[in-house]
Design an enzyme around this catalytic site. Structure first.
Site, PDB file in Angstrom:
ATOM      1  N   SER A   1       0.548  -1.290  -0.061  1.00 54.86           N
ATOM      2  CA  SER A   1      -0.018  -0.035   0.011  1.00 54.86           C
ATOM      3  C   SER A   1       0.804   1.151  -0.007  1.00 54.86           C
ATOM      4  O   SER A   1       0.174   2.330  -0.472  1.00 54.86           O
ATOM      5  CB  SER A   1      -0.879   0.102   1.287  1.00 54.86           C
ATOM      6  OG  SER A   1      -0.457  -0.302   2.526  1.00 54.86           O
TER       7      SER A   1
ATOM      8  N   ASP B   1      -3.854   7.203   8.083  1.00 51.42           N
ATOM      9  CA  ASP B   1      -5.125   6.763   8.605  1.00 51.42           C
ATOM     10  C   ASP B   1      -4.647   5.524   9.443  1.00 51.42           C
ATOM     11  O   ASP B   1      -5.321   4.636   9.620  1.00 51.42           O
ATOM     12  CB  ASP B   1      -5.776   5.955   7.207  1.00 51.42           C
ATOM     13  CG  ASP B   1      -4.599   4.998   6.620  1.00 51.42           C
ATOM     14  OD1 ASP B   1      -3.360   5.010   6.797  1.00 51.42           O
ATOM     15  OD2 ASP B   1      -5.127   4.605   5.350  1.00 51.42           O
TER      16      ASP B   1
ATOM     17  N   HIS C   1      -0.772   4.369   6.906  1.00 52.43           N
ATOM     18  CA  HIS C   1       0.002   4.947   5.745  1.00 52.43           C
ATOM     19  C   HIS C   1       0.076   6.548   5.954  1.00 52.43           C
ATOM     20  O   HIS C   1      -0.302   7.271   7.055  1.00 52.43           O
ATOM     21  CB  HIS C   1      -0.970   4.923   4.493  1.00 52.43           C
ATOM     22  CG  HIS C   1      -1.553   3.609   4.217  1.00 52.43           C
ATOM     23  ND1 HIS C   1      -2.727   3.082   4.660  1.00 52.43           N
ATOM     24  CD2 HIS C   1      -0.844   2.486   3.769  1.00 52.43           C
ATOM     25  CE1 HIS C   1      -2.822   1.866   4.241  1.00 52.43           C
ATOM     26  NE2 HIS C   1      -1.597   1.522   3.684  1.00 52.43           N
TER      27      HIS C   1
END
Ligand SMILES: *[C@@H]1O[C@H](CO)[C@@H](O)[C@H](O)[C@H]1NC(C)=O
Ligand SMILES: *[C@@H]1O[C@H](CO)[C@@H](O)[C@H](O)[C@H]1NC(C)=O
Ligand SMILES: *[C@@H]1O[C@H](CO)[C@@H](O)[C@H](O)[C@H]1NC(C)=O
Ligand SMILES: *[C@@H]1O[C@H](CO)[C@@H](O)[C@H](O)[C@H]1NC(C)=O
Ligand SMILES: *[C@@H]1O[C@H](CO)[C@@H](O)[C@H](O)[C@H]1NC(C)=O
Length: 394
Positions: A49, A357, A360
């Site tokens: 991610s 979040d 990240h």
């Protein structure tokens, strides 16, 4: 001399801070073969991610709003309010932002493709996305996708027409920059599956063996220029601090988990060894090892100095000590008095925050880190990204 046959820009195009590097290099190579800027026509990215630009969203559902709010104004498949490191890399090389290979709508792969998906690991996991949150697109799968992309795109490209505008030219594959940012999830997966720190450490050699296999797969298909990010201080991230318990003595002065960051550092030092070994085995390649860990840790340690606040608190989240709750992720909704609202919404000023979040980084943090690494100060060899096509055999 490997430097001679490339199309370099004039020296005057280079940033002034490169000059010391140029002089250093000049002492070991003939004057007419001074290293100059590379012209990367494409980027092929592999990762999790930290560099997913839409892969997991395409396969398993969109990263919801407020993801993307700062830069794109709408969700863009990224787990951030805006751009990621790989986006800043693409921009700095004058290339368009990378489309996810898995994304079938509106994609343009003329200057590369992104095989990263959120939750990806280097090793195949023995659990599904629905059980553990880890992506089925582990690094070996990403390299199979690359192999298909390379052969099938060339077949389609040869048919001409609009396809020539949407797919890379064959020679781009050997001239491209291949970027990697993966490994963090292999380490956290160990912990979340109940392993001790010692057990997670024991897995690192196998994880890195698989990493080397992936690099070789790309090398044997013509990839030459490799840009490899080490893993960040995941012991400073809310999702780790919230879900894993630590004794007071295991928390550092920044509030980060010492054993977790110790595992990240061990992984990084063994990754460095792996890269050193790959340089020997694949002499036609150029490998750049980039120390992301030190930059992210420095930013978190001295957030105020760099204009940031609350380095350990998620900007977008809900509840708990870190504004993070696994079951109420960024963008989670709830119904209040008959109206649906976002329960885990963005904070007031994401531009002042580091953590987006709980897992990240914000665009502002990614931009800061890119500013640190782009000129080579945290790279081995210490060359700017625009020179990552240096050849080690030169
Ligand atoms: C998955 O299970 C196999 C067989 O037990 C084992 O060899 C492998 O290490 C496991 N993989 C991971 C990532 O735990
Ligand atoms: C794909 O992107 C490239 C580079 O931005 C552009 O030149 C090309 O026209 C685009 N292709 C299409 C079909 O829009
Ligand atoms: C990688 O390892 C080499 C050899 O041990 C060492 O000289 C170098 O400083 C290491 N690089 C990083 C970034 O740790
Ligand atoms: C996370 O949210 C769930 C569901 O609302 C709640 O039951 C739980 O207590 C929360 N966890 C924490 C640590 O606040
Ligand atoms: C929901 O409605 C009740 C009754 O009208 C009101 O007292 C309450 O403040 C409302 N809650 C919110 C969050 O608007």
């Amino acid at each position: 001399m490997a430097y001679r046959n490339r199309n370099w820009y004039a020296i005057s195009n280079l940033d002034i801070v490169l000059l010391p590097v140029l002089f250093l290099m000049a002492s070991s190579v003939a004057a007419e073969s001074l290293p100059k800027a590379c012209e990367f026509p494409a980027i092929f990215n592999f990762g999790d991610s930290n560099s997913d630009t839409g892969g997991l969203s395409a396969a398993f559902g969109q990263a919801p709003p407020p993801n993307g709010e700062t830069y794109f104004g709408h969700p863009s498949g990224r787990y951030s309010d805006g751009r990621l490191l790989v986006d800043f890399i693409a921009e700095s090389l004058g290339l368009p932002l990378l489309c996810a290979y898995l994304n079938s709508i509106g994609t343009n792969f003329s200057h590369g493709a992104n095989f990263a998906t959120a939750g990806s690991t280097i090793r195949r996991q023995n659990t599904t996305l629905f059980q553990s949150g880890y992506s089925p697109f582990s690094l070996d799968v990403q390299t199979w996708q690359f192999t298909q992309f390379k052969s099938r795109s060339q077949f389609v490209y040869s048919q001409g027409g609009v396809f020539r505008d949407l797919l890379p030219n064959e020679e781009y594959f050997s001239k491209a920059l291949y970027t990697f940012d993966i490994g963090q999830n292999d380490l956290t997966a160990g912990y979340f599956l109940g392993m001790t720190t010692e057990e997670v450490k024991e897995n690192i050699p196998d994880i890195l063996d698989q990493f080397a296999v992936a690099i070789k797969t790309i090398y044997w298909q013509g990839g030459r220029y490799f840009w490899i990010h080490n893993t960040g201080p995941f012991g400073c991230l809310p999702y780790v601090l919230d879900r894993l318990t630590l004794r007071a003595s295991e928390v550092d002065h920044n509030g980060c988990g010492i054993p977790f960051n110790g595992v990240a550092q061990l992984f990084n030092s063994m990754l460095n060894d792996t890269v050193i070994q790959l340089r020997k085995e694949l002499p036609l390649a150029s490998f750049t090892y980039v120390d992301i860990y030190s930059n992210k840790y420095e930013l978190i340690s001295h957030a105020k100095k760099y204009g940031f606040e609350d380095p350990l608190i998620a900007c977008c989240g809900y509840g708990g000590a870190y504004n993070y709750n696994k079951t109420i992720g960024c963008g989670s909704k709830t119904v209040v008095n008959g109206t649906e609202i976002i329960l885990a919404d963005s904070c007031k000023d994401p531009l002042k925050r580091i953590n987006w979040d709980g897992v990240h980084y914000t665009q502002a943090a990614n931009n800061w880190v890119f500013g640190q690494i782009s000129q080579g100060a945290f790279s081995d060899p210490p060359l700017p990204i625009i020179m990552a096509c240096y050849n080690q055999t030169a």
